[in-house]
Design an enzyme around this catalytic site. Structure first.
Site, PDB file in Angstrom:
ATOM      1  N   SER A  33       0.869  -1.364  -0.058  1.00 29.66           N
ATOM      2  CA  SER A  33       0.027  -0.138   0.075  1.00 29.66           C
ATOM      3  C   SER A  33       0.812   1.213   0.033  1.00 29.66           C
ATOM      4  O   SER A  33       0.342   2.330  -0.542  1.00 29.66           O
ATOM      5  CB  SER A  33      -0.791  -0.018   1.224  1.00 29.66           C
ATOM      6  OG  SER A  33      -0.055  -0.198   2.386  1.00 29.66           O
ATOM      7  N   THR A  34       2.058   1.341   0.485  1.00 26.42           N
ATOM      8  CA  THR A  34       3.067   2.591   0.435  1.00 26.42           C
ATOM      9  C   THR A  34       3.626   2.868  -0.838  1.00 26.42           C
ATOM     10  O   THR A  34       3.499   3.924  -1.288  1.00 26.42           O
ATOM     11  CB  THR A  34       3.921   2.295   1.807  1.00 26.42           C
ATOM     12  OG1 THR A  34       3.319   1.791   2.923  1.00 26.42           O
ATOM     13  CG2 THR A  34       4.460   3.753   2.131  1.00 26.42           C
ATOM     14  N   ALA A  89       8.168  -1.760   3.505  1.00 30.27           N
ATOM     15  CA  ALA A  89       8.810  -2.935   4.209  1.00 30.27           C
ATOM     16  C   ALA A  89       7.765  -3.311   5.505  1.00 30.27           C
ATOM     17  O   ALA A  89       6.990  -2.411   5.815  1.00 30.27           O
ATOM     18  CB  ALA A  89       9.947  -2.492   4.661  1.00 30.27           C
ATOM     19  N   ASP A  90       7.831  -4.348   5.930  1.00 27.84           N
ATOM     20  CA  ASP A  90       6.936  -4.840   7.102  1.00 27.84           C
ATOM     21  C   ASP A  90       7.882  -4.370   8.347  1.00 27.84           C
ATOM     22  O   ASP A  90       6.873  -4.359   9.336  1.00 27.84           O
ATOM     23  CB  ASP A  90       6.827  -6.318   6.917  1.00 27.84           C
ATOM     24  CG  ASP A  90       5.824  -6.829   5.864  1.00 27.84           C
ATOM     25  OD1 ASP A  90       4.805  -6.009   5.515  1.00 27.84           O
ATOM     26  OD2 ASP A  90       6.429  -7.460   5.194  1.00 27.84           O
ATOM     27  N   GLU A 109      10.436  -8.715  -5.339  1.00 23.24           N
ATOM     28  CA  GLU A 109      10.971  -7.345  -4.877  1.00 23.24           C
ATOM     29  C   GLU A 109      12.519  -7.305  -4.613  1.00 23.24           C
ATOM     30  O   GLU A 109      13.276  -6.578  -4.857  1.00 23.24           O
ATOM     31  CB  GLU A 109      10.319  -7.194  -3.385  1.00 23.24           C
ATOM     32  CG  GLU A 109       9.071  -6.700  -3.644  1.00 23.24           C
ATOM     33  CD  GLU A 109       8.271  -6.710  -2.361  1.00 23.24           C
ATOM     34  OE1 GLU A 109       7.240  -5.845  -2.217  1.00 23.24           O
ATOM     35  OE2 GLU A 109       8.333  -7.302  -1.688  1.00 23.24           O
TER      36      GLU A 109
HETATM   37  C1  5RP Z   1       4.975  -6.969  -0.115  1.00 20.20           C
HETATM   38  C2  5RP Z   1       5.824  -6.158   0.879  1.00 20.20           C
HETATM   39  C3  5RP Z   1       5.525  -4.806   1.188  1.00 20.20           C
HETATM   40  O1  5RP Z   1       6.271  -3.889   0.449  1.00 20.20           O
HETATM   41  C4  5RP Z   1       5.146  -4.602   2.621  1.00 20.20           C
HETATM   42  O2  5RP Z   1       4.507  -5.736   3.030  1.00 20.20           O
HETATM   43  C5  5RP Z   1       4.710  -3.293   3.078  1.00 20.20           C
HETATM   44  O3  5RP Z   1       3.424  -3.235   2.713  1.00 20.20           O
HETATM   45  P1  5RP Z   1       2.417  -1.993   3.004  1.00 20.20           P
HETATM   46  O4  5RP Z   1       3.443  -0.666   2.587  1.00 20.20           O
HETATM   47  O5  5RP Z   1       1.111  -2.213   2.526  1.00 20.20           O
HETATM   48  O6  5RP Z   1       2.558  -2.032   4.645  1.00 20.20           O
HETATM   49  O7  5RP Z   1       6.980  -6.473   1.068  1.00 20.20           O
HETATM   50  O8  5RP Z   1       5.755  -8.327  -0.439  1.00 20.20           O
END
Ligand code: 5RP
Length: 233
Positions: A33-34, A89-90, A109
């Site tokens: 989403s970001t 990123a998480d 990625e």
């Molecule tokens: C997908 C990812 C995303 O970049 C990660 O999960 C972050 O997502 P969000 O911006 O929605 O929190 O690694 O594989």
């Protein structure tokens, strides 16, 4: 509901990161989403400033976002060297090591990141941590055929693997046709060593650990955007 600031923080981080893109850049398009806010902003720059940019999507999600926001795309075959990638990123630690893969796009990625001269991360401040793995499972993409072996090997290493499901009883399938194991390793003291050990298991395609790959992170807080760089600049 308590997190109203988060979407605005993500968007602000993404808009700030996109300012690093120059005319004629080949840009890696991250997933999540970001990163989607970054793709939207790139589309706006192309439309309003006439920048010539080509995006390399890291997932079908980012390909669809690129189409939606009219960002022309290319492939690694045509452009094997990417100028700049902007991704989400998480979890992000002090050294800008990451856990990624919440959306299941970790393998592409990481290929995109490794093809890039520069990787910039965009996130809201909830993603910052002192220790990778604290309260966060590590996604590992695996060949479906190898699931029994990989599960057993990860358990031997002390991890608790959970097969990701898209709905109850149905495995989540990645863009590459693989499964994801979300693994609880507790606090990850040595991400590089864990990465090495996991990659030695036959059937492991990729892990969500991104070690030593990030140049800078733009972190959206409740009121501002904070830039963190490896060099401290
Ligand atoms: C997908 C990812 C995303 O970049 C990660 O999960 C972050 O997502 P969000 O911006 O929605 O929190 O690694 O594989």
């Amino acid at each position: 509901m308590g997190c109203d600031w988060v979407e605005e923080a993500k968007r602000r981080a993404a808009v700030e990161a996109v300012k690093n893109i120059k005319d004629n850049f080949i840009v890696g398009l991250g997933s999540g989403s970001t990163a989607a806010y970054a793709i939207e902003e790139i589309g706006r720059m192309i439309r309003e400033k006439g920048l010539r940019i080509l995006g390399v999507p890291s997932s079908y999600q980012s390909l669809i976002m690129a189409a939606k926001f009219k960002v022309p795309t290319t492939t690694l075959y045509e452009h094997p060297l990417i100028d700049l990638t902007i991704d989400g990123a998480d979890q992000i630690d002090r050294n800008l090591n990451l856990i990624k893969g919440g959306g299941g796009a970790l393998t592409r990625e990481k290929v995109i990141a490794a093809s890039s001269r520069c990787l910039i991360i965009v996130a809201d401040e909830r993603k910052l941590t002192d220790n990778l793995g604290r309260g966060q499972l590590l996604p590992v993409e695996i060949l479906p055929f190898a699931e029994p072996l990989v599960t057993a090997k990860i358990r031997e290493m002390g991890g608790k693997p959970y097969l990701r499901e898209s709905k109850k009883g149905v495995p989540f399938i990645t863009d590459n046709g693989n499964f994801i194991l979300d693994v609880d390793f507790g606090v990850i003291e040595n991400p590089l060593e864990l990465e090495r050990r996991l990659k030695m298991i036959p059937g492991v395609v990729e892990t969500g650990l991104f070690v030593g790959m990030v140049k800078a992170a733009y972190i959206g807080t409740r009121t501002a955007v904070k830039k963190i760089s490896v060099s401290g600049e």
